[in-house]
Design a protein around this motif. Structure first.
Motif, PDB file in Angstrom:
ATOM      1  N   LYS A 152      -2.727   5.193  90.283  1.00  0.00           N
ATOM      2  CA  LYS A 152      -2.773   5.292  88.698  1.00  0.00           C
ATOM      3  C   LYS A 152      -1.501   5.031  88.499  1.00  0.00           C
ATOM      4  CE  LYS A 152      -6.166   9.110  88.199  1.00  0.00           C
ATOM      5  NZ  LYS A 152      -6.003  10.549  87.763  1.00  0.00           N
ATOM      6  N   GLU A 153      -0.914   4.985  87.447  1.00  0.00           N
ATOM      7  CA  GLU A 153       0.467   4.828  87.040  1.00  0.00           C
ATOM      8  C   GLU A 153       1.393   5.648  87.457  1.00  0.00           C
ATOM      9  OE1 GLU A 153       0.977   2.562  83.415  1.00  0.00           O
ATOM     10  OE2 GLU A 153       2.915   2.373  83.765  1.00  0.00           O
TER      11      GLU A 153
ATOM     12  N   ASP B 112      11.514  -2.332  84.453  1.00  0.00           N
ATOM     13  CA  ASP B 112      11.211  -3.706  83.837  1.00  0.00           C
ATOM     14  C   ASP B 112      11.754  -4.667  84.355  1.00  0.00           C
ATOM     15  OD1 ASP B 112      13.531  -2.744  83.001  1.00  0.00           O
ATOM     16  OD2 ASP B 112      12.948  -2.847  80.932  1.00  0.00           O
ATOM     17  N   ASP B 113      12.457  -4.524  85.784  1.00  0.00           N
ATOM     18  CA  ASP B 113      13.237  -5.553  86.449  1.00  0.00           C
ATOM     19  C   ASP B 113      12.460  -5.914  87.539  1.00  0.00           C
ATOM     20  OD1 ASP B 113      14.599  -7.274  87.611  1.00  0.00           O
ATOM     21  OD2 ASP B 113      16.286  -5.873  87.812  1.00  0.00           O
ATOM     22  N   PRO B 117      14.520  -4.078  93.945  1.00  0.00           N
ATOM     23  CA  PRO B 117      13.962  -3.847  95.178  1.00  0.00           C
ATOM     24  C   PRO B 117      12.551  -3.549  95.594  1.00  0.00           C
ATOM     25  CG  PRO B 117      16.249  -3.263  95.211  1.00  0.00           C
ATOM     26  CD  PRO B 117      16.015  -3.454  93.742  1.00  0.00           C
ATOM     27  N   ASN B 118      12.355  -2.303  95.148  1.00  0.00           N
ATOM     28  CA  ASN B 118      11.073  -1.999  95.219  1.00  0.00           C
ATOM     29  C   ASN B 118      10.556  -0.845  94.101  1.00  0.00           C
ATOM     30  OD1 ASN B 118       9.227  -0.043  96.210  1.00  0.00           O
ATOM     31  ND2 ASN B 118       9.298  -1.232  97.911  1.00  0.00           N
ATOM     32  N   ARG B 119       9.389  -1.405  93.778  1.00  0.00           N
ATOM     33  CA  ARG B 119       9.085  -0.717  92.529  1.00  0.00           C
ATOM     34  C   ARG B 119       8.109   0.268  92.434  1.00  0.00           C
ATOM     35  NH1 ARG B 119       7.640  -4.930  88.867  1.00  0.00           N
ATOM     36  NH2 ARG B 119       7.379  -6.035  90.684  1.00  0.00           N
ATOM     37  N   VAL B 120       7.633   0.472  93.633  1.00  0.00           N
ATOM     38  CA  VAL B 120       6.535   1.504  94.000  1.00  0.00           C
ATOM     39  C   VAL B 120       7.586   3.056  94.036  1.00  0.00           C
ATOM     40  CG1 VAL B 120       4.950   2.289  95.550  1.00  0.00           C
ATOM     41  CG2 VAL B 120       5.176  -0.087  95.105  1.00  0.00           C
ATOM     42  N   ILE B 121       8.419   3.055  94.877  1.00  0.00           N
ATOM     43  CA  ILE B 121       9.263   4.090  94.711  1.00  0.00           C
ATOM     44  C   ILE B 121      10.548   3.953  93.940  1.00  0.00           C
ATOM     45  CG2 ILE B 121      10.736   5.716  96.171  1.00  0.00           C
ATOM     46  CD1 ILE B 121       8.791   5.032  98.361  1.00  0.00           C
ATOM     47  N   SER B 193       4.845   0.217  90.473  1.00  0.00           N
ATOM     48  CA  SER B 193       4.299   1.380  89.974  1.00  0.00           C
ATOM     49  C   SER B 193       3.043   1.669  88.888  1.00  0.00           C
ATOM     50  CB  SER B 193       5.453   2.371  89.828  1.00  0.00           C
ATOM     51  OG  SER B 193       6.205   1.745  88.923  1.00  0.00           O
ATOM     52  N   SER B 194       2.690   0.477  88.357  1.00  0.00           N
ATOM     53  CA  SER B 194       1.750   0.392  87.368  1.00  0.00           C
ATOM     54  C   SER B 194       0.505   0.638  88.158  1.00  0.00           C
ATOM     55  CB  SER B 194       1.769  -0.657  86.685  1.00  0.00           C
ATOM     56  OG  SER B 194       1.343  -1.884  87.554  1.00  0.00           O
TER      57      SER B 194
END
Ligand code: SF4
Ligand code: SF4
Ligand code: FES
Lengths: 562, 214
Positions: A152-153, B112-113, B117-121, B193-194
């Motif tokens: 999920k988000e 929002d960038d 580098p990594n948008r999951v963590i 992370s969405s």
């Protein structure tokens, strides 16, 4: 206004008041307990010290029994029942530790953790998370999930203060219920179906309630996080000290969470008489002046041309400048209701007995919008306390506008100010002060007004000294020093003592407690107030309770978030 | 086992002493001349050295014996393949460190960038400082790290400098060495992370029966 003849001491937290009900006797874990009929089993067990694990139950919210963590065996049901929803009845026999209950708890946790991302390393809640605690206690087995976890988000910005990680949510709906039932602004809801259920806001309607921050405290897991506190400190490093919010005249009881001599956040502390277990977001962010833009150096001379100095030297210089004006109407004594009772007692003594002044002009923060729940229009934590102390010292209380008028009419030549907060534009006030000499300022934070002081004596706020605030209803509340004073800053009362000594008056105060013991008897309204036994005062001797950084010094209430 | 002492009579030559002594000197001279005029194999592992030269000295620091695996050298912050640190600033190493020589400040990659580098963590260390002079090289930090983000596998152990400041290793100095990725790393499972699009909404149908009976 309430009657202000006696301070009311907030009573200790009590469960929700209920009209008298018949009492029933039941047996929990082979122990007999007598409670009001209708009390739920979870509270009944708590009465005899039996803790039943739970997530969705909260004593102040309605009961949904959705998490199933509180399952117990009861003699009136063939299957385990949720203790939070089951009312106590006569002769009921309850088992909270039987093999069946243990298996039910383990299985429940396994389901709750089924799709949990287990990112404790990233999660702000780690260290105060009920999933971590209960996993250790009741589950402690590796995941048996064969397929991939549902994603999920992970970073949903719900509003200005709250960020949600939907993956970590266990759908206890505490947050949803809080927004509906307590805040009265139903801004959160459960969306989706089955394993895809998630908490969210309604389209284009952010979670912008002034009470949104409470959902973060309520969330038993790390799903809702405080955007302001997010990632700044690990919860297990923080030490909690009982304090009072200085955001408005309500003076909510709070825990001041600090680490290494720095405040990181406020959390509400249960106090039935003042704030219940909640606090507002304005107050939640009001810790910032404790940390940022602090005045930490004694300065002689105005900003830009000043020099740093020793406290004693600056005090001598200040008294030299103030002495010629002593007893005259041309010296204005200005005090802010953001200072504690102890600080006001000491500084008012300086003004009335040391400098023979007759009036006090009240500064303090400007009023702002209040709301129906907690937030008051008056944004000063100690206005009533100031009135009481002024009365005790026979000083006439004058509004700040009056001071502005008198300065305009050139009837005031010098100013002694306790606190740098002013109810109008500080730049405007600074320009008024420009032509005055002397201006002596006792300030906690830097700014235009503090910069105008010919002598700037840096003071410390409530995080660094003991003291008392009196809220608008007349509840006197104690706050406790969390860490040592920073830089050269000292409590207002210390500066008052130094100035008095320079005037030739001997004072033997060594702590705020001494100030209170000596001067508070003059304040009739504080007669019944016992400084040491006030709620939140942890019985510790003078000074700080110094603790190793990693020690968990948190109060019991903190760990058990009920 | 006791030695069997031979009580043989010495020969005349041996009794004369001098010829035997000259023979001994000859052995010494042979070794001396061989080591003097042949080239020494500089391989640091002595047993691996080849050629006639028999000098076993390791000319430290020009030559260094390789450290055994598991040897604790200077720290490094392990990079991911995109060069960002694996570290998520969880403070476990700073918590466990008995010398209290690790200082961390955590930050958040902007949501929002897309070039972050990594948008999951979202969490990463904005500051990561190790005071190598205070470090007692116990390796607890490596053990404590849940993300395999700090290692002591650089093989460096005697870094020297004339200033103390040079031993306060900052994030930039620490972030080096080969990148490490594991199959379980969350960024290998999703883009950011969405919430990902689920092809099939019903969770139970997404779990495909495992082949070969599991
Ligand atoms: S976000 Fe937290 S409080 Fe809200 S339902 Fe999920 S777990 Fe409960
Ligand atoms: S090796 Fe030991 S002393 Fe050195 S940084 Fe790691 S935990 Fe601290
Ligand atoms: S079901 Fe009882 S606490 Fe959640």
């Amino acid at each position: 206004m309430p009657d202000d003849t006696k301070p009311r001491q907030p009573p200790e937290p009590q469960p929700r008041s209920v009209p008298p009900r018949p009492r029933v006797k039941l047996t929990i874990d082979d122990r007999e307990v007598e409670v009001d009929a209708g009390t739920n089993l979870l509270e009944a067990a708590r009465a005899i010290g039996v803790q039943i694990p739970h997530y969705c139950y909260h004593p102040r919210l309605s009961i949904t029994a959705s998490c199933r963590m509180c399952l117990v065996e009861a003699s009136n049901s063939p299957k385990p029942v949720p203790a939070c929803q089951m009312p106590a009845t006569e002769c009921l026999v309850v088992q909270t530790r039987s093999a069946l209950v243990k298996e039910a708890q383990r299985a429940t946790l396994e389901f709750l953790l089924l799709n949990h991302p287990v990112d404790c390393a990233v999660c702000d809640q780690a260290g105060e998370c009920k999933l971590q605690d209960y996993y250790q206690e009741h589950d402690a087995q590796p995941s048996r999930l064969a397929g991939p976890k549902i994603q999920k988000e992970k970073r949903r910005v719900l509003g200005p203060l709250v960020t949600l990680d939907q993956e970590r949510c266990i759908l206890c709906t505490r947050c949803v219920r809080f927004m509906c039932e307590v805040a009265g602004e139903p801004q959160l809801g459960v969306f989706g179906r089955g394993s895809h259920e998630a908490i969210d806001t309604f389209p284009d309607k952010p979670l912008d309630s002034n009470y949104a921050g409470n959902t973060v405290d309520l969330c038993p897991v790390g799903a809702l996080t405080n955007s302001d506190f997010r990632f700044t400190a690990r919860a297990f490093f923080l030490t909690a000290t009982p304090s009072v919010c200085t955001g408005c005249a309500r003076g909510c009881s709070v825990w001041l969470d600090h680490f290494n001599g720095e405040t990181y956040r406020y959390r509400p502390r249960e106090n039935v008489a003042v704030n219940g277990p909640w606090m507002c977001d304005v107050g939640r962010l009001s810790y910032k002046p404790l940390v940022h833009d602090r005045a930490l150096e004694v300065k002689i001379g105005r900003a830009g041309e000043g020099r740093t100095a020793e406290g004693r030297e600056a005090a001598r210089f200040a008294i030299e400048k103030l002495k010629p004006l002593a007893g005259s109407e041309r010296l204005a004594f200005v005090a802010s209701p953001t200072a504690s009772v102890e600080d006001l007692l000491a500084t008012f003594r300086l003004a009335s007995e040391g400098l023979k002044l007759k009036r006090v002009f009240v500064s303090g923060r400007a009023a702002d919008k209040g709301d129906r729940l907690l937030l008051r229009e008056d944004r000063n934590p100690n206005r009533l306390g100031l009135d009481w102390v002024a009365q005790a010292f026979g000083l006439k209380v004058e509004p700040f506008e009056r001071l502005v008028e008198e300065i305009d009419a050139e009837r005031v030549k010098g100013v002694l100010a306790v606190g740098e907060d002013v109810p109008t534009d500080p730049k405007l006030v600074a320009s008024l002060l420009l032509n005055l000499d002397p201006v002596i300022v006792l300030a906690t934070n830097l700014g235009p007004v503090a910069g105008m002081g010919h002598v700037l004596l840096p003071s410390c706020p409530c995080s660094e000294d003991d003291g008392t605030f009196v809220n608008f209803e007349g509840h006197a509340q104690r706050f406790v020093a969390a860490y040592r004073t920073r830089g050269q800053s000292r409590p207002h009362w210390t500066w008052a003592a130094t100035l008095l000594e320079e005037l030739g008056v001997e004072v033997g105060w060594r702590s705020a407690r001494d100030v209170f013991a000596e001067l508070a008897p003059r304040v009739a309204q504080l007669a019944g107030f016992d400084w040491a036994s006030a709620p939140g005062y942890l019985t510790h001797p003078r000074g700080l309770r110094t603790l190793p950084a990693a020690a968990d010094a948190r109060h019991g209430i903190h760990r058990e978030r009920s | 086992m006791p030695y069997k002492v031979s009580n043989e009579k010495l020969t005349l030559r041996e009794q004369a002493y001098l010829p035997e002594m000259i023979r001994g000197l000859g052995v010494t001279a042979r070794h001396f001349l061989r080591n003097l005029f042949t080239r020494r194999d500089p391989a640091p592992e002595i047993l691996d050295r080849e050629g006639p030269c028999q000098i076993t000295t390791v000319q430290y620091p020009e030559e260094k014996v390789e450290y055994p695996p598991g040897y604790r050298g200077l720290h490094r912050l392990v990079p991911r393949e995109d060069g960002s640190p694996r570290c998520v600033a969880c403070y476990m190493c700073a918590t466990v460190c008995p010398a209290q020589c690790i200082y961390i400040e955590a930050g958040e990659y902007p949501a929002d960038d897309p070039s972050a580098p990594n948008r999951v963590i979202e969490r990463y260390p904005t500051k990561f400082v190790i005071d190598e002079l205070r470090c007692i090289v116990c390796g607890f930090c490596v053990e404590a790290c849940p993300k395999d983000a700090i290692r002591m596998d650089t093989g460096l152990h005697a870094v020297s400098s004339e200033e103390r400041r040079a031993f306060m290793l900052e994030r930039e100095a620490l972030l080096r060495g080969p990148a490490v990725e594991h199959p379980s790393d969350p960024w290998r499972k999703r883009e950011d992370s969405s919430a990902p699009e689920h092809g099939e909404k019903e969770a139970h149908r997404r779990i495909s029966p495992r082949k070969n009976g599991g």
